[in-house]
Scaffold this active site. Sequence first.
Site, mmCIF file in Angstrom:
data_model
loop_
_atom_site.group_PDB
_atom_site.id
_atom_site.type_symbol
_atom_site.label_atom_id
_atom_site.label_comp_id
_atom_site.label_asym_id
_atom_site.label_seq_id
_atom_site.Cartn_x
_atom_site.Cartn_y
_atom_site.Cartn_z
ATOM 1 N N LYS A 14 33.244 74.776 -57.369
ATOM 2 C CA LYS A 14 32.013 74.495 -57.841
ATOM 3 C C LYS A 14 30.857 75.225 -57.492
ATOM 4 C CE LYS A 14 32.632 70.828 -55.004
ATOM 5 N NZ LYS A 14 34.267 71.009 -54.277
ATOM 6 N N ARG A 89 29.590 62.677 -51.700
ATOM 7 C CA ARG A 89 30.917 62.989 -51.331
ATOM 8 C C ARG A 89 31.600 61.404 -50.846
ATOM 9 N NH1 ARG A 89 31.414 68.479 -49.970
ATOM 10 N NH2 ARG A 89 33.347 69.183 -49.174
ATOM 11 N N ARG A 128 40.247 82.526 -50.379
ATOM 12 C CA ARG A 128 38.922 82.765 -49.805
ATOM 13 C C ARG A 128 38.765 82.745 -48.271
ATOM 14 N NH1 ARG A 128 35.267 77.661 -51.386
ATOM 15 N NH2 ARG A 128 36.255 76.497 -49.817
ATOM 16 N N ARG A 134 35.041 81.214 -42.878
ATOM 17 C CA ARG A 134 35.035 79.644 -42.740
ATOM 18 C C ARG A 134 36.463 79.356 -41.731
ATOM 19 N NH1 ARG A 134 33.114 76.750 -47.952
ATOM 20 N NH2 ARG A 134 34.241 75.004 -46.847
ATOM 21 N N ARG A 146 41.149 68.248 -45.532
ATOM 22 C CA ARG A 146 40.081 68.462 -46.554
ATOM 23 C C ARG A 146 40.447 67.653 -47.899
ATOM 24 N NH1 ARG A 146 38.599 74.244 -46.340
ATOM 25 N NH2 ARG A 146 37.026 73.827 -47.891
HETATM 26 P P1 ADP Z 1 34.324 72.810 -49.950
HETATM 27 O O1 ADP Z 1 34.200 74.250 -50.150
HETATM 28 O O2 ADP Z 1 35.729 72.084 -49.177
HETATM 29 O O3 ADP Z 1 34.051 71.955 -51.147
HETATM 30 P P2 ADP Z 1 31.876 72.436 -48.830
HETATM 31 O O4 ADP Z 1 31.089 73.928 -48.380
HETATM 32 O O5 ADP Z 1 31.191 71.570 -49.827
HETATM 33 O O6 ADP Z 1 33.435 72.367 -48.866
HETATM 34 O O7 ADP Z 1 31.554 71.517 -47.454
HETATM 35 C C1 ADP Z 1 32.178 72.090 -45.997
HETATM 36 C C2 ADP Z 1 32.026 71.112 -45.185
HETATM 37 O O8 ADP Z 1 30.741 70.460 -44.819
HETATM 38 C C3 ADP Z 1 32.777 69.718 -45.620
HETATM 39 O O9 ADP Z 1 34.542 69.887 -45.158
HETATM 40 C C4 ADP Z 1 32.099 68.629 -44.613
HETATM 41 O O10 ADP Z 1 32.559 68.707 -43.392
HETATM 42 C C5 ADP Z 1 30.830 68.937 -44.649
HETATM 43 N N1 ADP Z 1 30.257 68.384 -45.984
HETATM 44 C C6 ADP Z 1 29.612 69.095 -46.847
HETATM 45 N N2 ADP Z 1 29.101 68.420 -47.858
HETATM 46 C C7 ADP Z 1 29.115 67.077 -47.373
HETATM 47 C C8 ADP Z 1 28.865 65.931 -47.521
HETATM 48 N N3 ADP Z 1 27.937 65.464 -48.698
HETATM 49 N N4 ADP Z 1 29.111 64.604 -46.797
HETATM 50 C C9 ADP Z 1 29.822 64.801 -45.883
HETATM 51 N N5 ADP Z 1 29.969 65.802 -45.251
HETATM 52 C C10 ADP Z 1 29.911 67.193 -45.975
#
Ligand code: ADP
Length: 190
Positions: A14, A89, A128, A134, A146
């Site tokens: 994404k 989400r 990554r 991270r 996740r």
């Molecule tokens: P990924 O690379 O897993 O898609 P993101 O960078 O989008 O992850 O998000 C990392 C973390 O931030 C998530 O695992 C969650 O803890 C938190 N987070 C991000 N967006 C949301 C959301 N819309 N609702 C709840 N938690 C979120």
Amino acid sequence: MLNIVLFGPPGAGKGTQSEKLIEKYDLIHLSTGDLFRKHLGEGTELGKLARKYMDEGRLVPDEVVIGMVEDKIKETKDGNGFIFDGFPRTVAQASALDKVLEDLGLKISGMIALDVPEDILKERIRERGKTSGRVDDQDDSKIETRIKVYLDETLPVAGFYDNQSKLTKIHGVGTIDEIFNNIAKVIDQY
Ligand code: ADP
């Protein structure tokens, strides 16, 4: 305005596709993950609150996320549109987003869902993790959490947009440009 929800499991690509889309369509990138990581880096109260969820791979509570997104939309609502990345989400976040947009006379143009098999996702996230710094990318049990949270809480969001006839699925394996071209073809139909 073009308001696009870019959807998919962790590691679906994404962020990578968002970067190319904001450039082509001159959109504002609204990534809740990036916003939380920014707060975390700056040590704000919001960042401290979010950290304990993020580090474990769990979702930050809906009301916290929704408040942060609403502020961001109101701050910047005059552009060409938004790419929502990593948000909504949960179904509660999706209905809250519809309401915020409706109050501003705006709406979601469509959701693009990137489909990637689970074994490839895990491989990409681990890769990554070597450079992203991270915590949630570096530990197999957190990656599993996740993906489980995605399947249990986030996948129903695709149904939410499907009910509004706004869902398009795109195969998320291939070159970055191939996937990007397929996404652009969908957006050009909006
Ligand atoms: P990924 O690379 O897993 O898609 P993101 O960078 O989008 O992850 O998000 C990392 C973390 O931030 C998530 O695992 C969650 O803890 C938190 N987070 C991000 N967006 C949301 C959301 N819309 N609702 C709840 N938690 C979120």
